[in-house]
Design a protein around this motif. Structure first.
Motif, short mmCIF file in Angstrom:
data_model
loop_
_atom_site.label_atom_id
_atom_site.label_comp_id
_atom_site.label_asym_id
_atom_site.label_seq_id
_atom_site.Cartn_x
_atom_site.Cartn_y
_atom_site.Cartn_z
N ILE A 72 49.12 16.45 93.60
CA ILE A 72 48.71 16.23 92.21
C ILE A 72 47.32 15.60 92.23
O ILE A 72 47.09 14.63 92.95
N LEU A 73 46.39 16.19 91.50
CA LEU A 73 44.99 15.80 91.58
C LEU A 73 44.58 14.81 90.50
O LEU A 73 44.95 14.97 89.33
N PHE A 74 43.77 13.82 90.91
CA PHE A 74 43.15 12.88 89.99
C PHE A 74 41.64 12.88 90.27
O PHE A 74 41.23 12.90 91.42
N GLY A 75 40.86 12.85 89.21
CA GLY A 75 39.41 12.87 89.36
C GLY A 75 38.80 11.49 89.14
O GLY A 75 39.26 10.73 88.28
N VAL A 76 37.79 11.18 89.92
CA VAL A 76 37.06 9.93 89.76
C VAL A 76 35.60 10.30 89.52
O VAL A 76 34.97 10.91 90.37
N VAL A 77 35.09 9.94 88.33
CA VAL A 77 33.75 10.43 87.95
C VAL A 77 32.78 9.29 87.65
O VAL A 77 33.19 8.18 87.34
N ASP A 78 31.49 9.61 87.73
CA ASP A 78 30.45 8.64 87.39
C ASP A 78 30.15 8.69 85.90
O ASP A 78 30.07 7.68 85.22
N HIS A 79 29.97 9.94 85.39
CA HIS A 79 29.59 10.10 83.99
C HIS A 79 30.81 10.04 83.08
O HIS A 79 31.74 10.82 83.22
N LYS A 80 30.81 9.12 82.13
CA LYS A 80 31.91 9.02 81.17
C LYS A 80 31.31 8.98 79.78
O LYS A 80 30.20 8.48 79.59
N ASP A 81 32.05 9.50 78.79
CA ASP A 81 31.59 9.40 77.41
C ASP A 81 32.78 9.24 76.46
O ASP A 81 33.94 9.24 76.90
N ALA A 82 32.49 9.12 75.17
CA ALA A 82 33.55 8.83 74.19
C ALA A 82 34.59 9.95 74.11
O ALA A 82 35.73 9.71 73.74
N CYS A 115 44.85 13.83 81.74
CA CYS A 115 44.67 12.65 80.90
C CYS A 115 43.19 12.45 80.68
O CYS A 115 42.36 13.06 81.34
N MET A 116 42.86 11.54 79.74
CA MET A 116 41.45 11.34 79.43
C MET A 116 40.90 10.02 79.94
O MET A 116 39.70 9.82 79.96
N CYS A 117 41.80 9.12 80.39
CA CYS A 117 41.34 7.76 80.70
C CYS A 117 40.35 7.69 81.86
O CYS A 117 39.55 6.76 81.93
N GLU A 118 40.40 8.67 82.77
CA GLU A 118 39.42 8.67 83.86
C GLU A 118 38.04 9.15 83.39
O GLU A 118 37.07 9.01 84.12
N TYR A 119 37.98 9.70 82.18
CA TYR A 119 36.75 10.37 81.72
C TYR A 119 36.13 9.74 80.48
O TYR A 119 35.00 10.05 80.12
N THR A 120 36.90 8.87 79.78
CA THR A 120 36.35 8.24 78.58
C THR A 120 35.65 6.93 78.95
O THR A 120 36.10 6.22 79.86
N ASP A 121 34.56 6.62 78.23
CA ASP A 121 33.81 5.40 78.56
C ASP A 121 34.60 4.14 78.17
O ASP A 121 34.37 3.07 78.70
N HIS A 122 35.58 4.28 77.25
CA HIS A 122 36.41 3.14 76.87
C HIS A 122 37.69 3.03 77.70
O HIS A 122 38.43 2.06 77.60
N GLY A 123 37.98 4.06 78.50
CA GLY A 123 39.12 3.99 79.41
C GLY A 123 40.49 4.21 78.78
O GLY A 123 41.52 4.04 79.44
N HIS A 124 40.53 4.60 77.50
CA HIS A 124 41.83 4.92 76.89
C HIS A 124 42.15 6.40 77.11
O HIS A 124 41.28 7.20 77.44
N CYS A 125 43.44 6.73 76.90
CA CYS A 125 43.93 8.06 77.26
C CYS A 125 43.69 9.12 76.17
O CYS A 125 44.30 10.20 76.23
N GLY A 126 42.85 8.82 75.20
CA GLY A 126 42.57 9.81 74.16
C GLY A 126 41.32 9.44 73.39
O GLY A 126 40.55 8.56 73.80
N ILE A 127 41.15 10.09 72.24
CA ILE A 127 39.97 9.89 71.40
C ILE A 127 40.25 8.77 70.40
O ILE A 127 41.31 8.74 69.78
N LEU A 128 39.29 7.84 70.25
CA LEU A 128 39.50 6.70 69.36
C LEU A 128 39.12 7.04 67.92
O LEU A 128 38.15 7.77 67.69
N ASP A 129 39.88 6.48 66.96
CA ASP A 129 39.48 6.60 65.56
C ASP A 129 38.56 5.43 65.19
O ASP A 129 38.19 4.63 66.06
N GLU A 130 38.22 5.32 63.89
CA GLU A 130 37.25 4.29 63.50
C GLU A 130 37.80 2.86 63.66
O GLU A 130 37.05 1.91 63.66
N HIS A 131 39.12 2.74 63.83
CA HIS A 131 39.70 1.42 64.06
C HIS A 131 39.94 1.14 65.55
O HIS A 131 40.67 0.22 65.91
#
Ligand code: PBG
Ligand code: ZN
Length: 323
Positions: A72-82, A115-131
């Protein structure tokens, strides 16, 4: 009833054994990292390494040689964004790793953690809303996109670990619409918000930058709720069900396996691995403790185990060290 008549004879003991462990039960997690010529031990997971794509050959050959059927593969990246765009990029780390592994061997099932947590700059597993809360339904669209991208790159099984509601149905639809009707979904259906993921988050650089994951991962006080999660994912046509973590959650696995007739997998997670390795290192146990743990997970109802011990277990089984 006299129980010891059977126990006293080692052959009868073996003949009446209810639980077995085979190398084909094992799934090995692999951390793929950006860069070149990297094979570097992960400090939080002794004996487990970060690999750059160009260094995967040797490791993959060894895994196949040992008879381990899947990674099972997990990625570790330098570039992260929202928006975690690295997770669905055509030349993303997981996409390149899938193509690379497929070029090395046909004899290995490649499972991709979704999952998204390895790729988001905030480290959460999805897209954040305004709150700053993970938006379930917006995230579903991204998960669908990532799943199709992974399948296009050669992933054999998609394993969503994000814990969004209705993601199995959404991913299934996306895969089917894009011609991947034969790609199964291995759902982390009962995934608890657990401290046992600590060493993994260090290894994957995926700790949330604020808050925690309790708004989407399960509350560990709850067992009945896990059964509802599993029922829901099966309704959405999940092919495999993961219960995670493993050892401290065997009650959940056992109840689920009694209730549902499906393929259960347990994830013997990073914290359990680190704890066990430390105990072996300190001389509290010898390595056969790992066998006892694996049998416990099988006995509770797992047909497969995702474990960082997979390579050592495979070697020990081959050399009959656990007999
Ligand atoms: C990604 C993911 C995690 C693990 C697997 N996939 C970490 C998390 O949820 O924070 C944990 C695996 C382990 O601890 O070995 N969401
Ligand atoms: Zn995540």
């Amino acid at each position: 009833m006299r129980m010891r008549r059977i126990r006293n004879n080692p052959i009868l003991r073996k003949m009446t054994s209810e639980t077995s462990l085979d190398v084909s039960d094992l799934i090995y997690p692999l951390f793929v990292i950006e860069g070149e010529n990297i094979k570097k031990e992960i400090p939080s997971l002794p004996g487990v390494y970060h690999f750059s794509i160009d260094r995967l050959d040797e490791e993959i050959e060894e895994i196949v040689e040992l008879g381990i059927p899947a990674v099972i593969l997990f990625g570790v990246v330098d570039h992260k964004d929202a928006h975690g765009s690295g997770a669905y990029a055509e030349d993303g780390i997981i996409q390149r790793a899938c193509r690379k592994i497929k070029s090395i061997t046909e004899d290995l099932v490649v499972i991709t953690d979704l999952c998204m947590c390895e790729y988001t700059d905030h480290g959460h597993c999805g897209i954040l809303d305004e709150h700053h809360v993970v938006d379930n339904d917006v995230t579903l669209e991204y998960l669908a996109k990532i799943a199709v991208s992974q399948a296009s790159a050669g992933s054999d099984v998609i394993a969503p670990s994000d814990m969004m509601d209705f993601r199995v149905a959404r991913i299934r639809r996306a895969l089917d619409e894009n011609g991947f009707t034969n790609i199964p979904i291995m759902s982390y259906a009962a995934k608890f918000a657990s401290k046992y993921y600590g060493p993994f988050r260090d290894a994957a650089g995926s700790s949330p930058s604020f808050g925690d994951r309790k708004g989407y991962q399960m509350d560990f006080h709850n067992g009945n709720e896990a059964l509802r999660e599993i029922e829901q994912d099966l309704k959405e046509d999940a092919d495999f069900i993961i219960v995670k973590p493993g050892l401290a959650y065997l009650d959940v696995l056992a109840r689920a396996a009694e209730r549902f007739n499906t393929n259960f997998i347990t994830y013997n997670v990073s914290g359990e691995y680190a704890m066990t390795m430390k105990a072996i290192e300190c001389g509290i146990f010898d390595e056969s403790i790992v066998y006892e743990n694996m049998i416990a997970m099988k006995r509770a109802g797992a047909s497969m185990i995702i474990t960082y011990h997979a390579k050592t277990v495979a070697k020990a089984l081959k050399e009959h060290r656990f007999d």
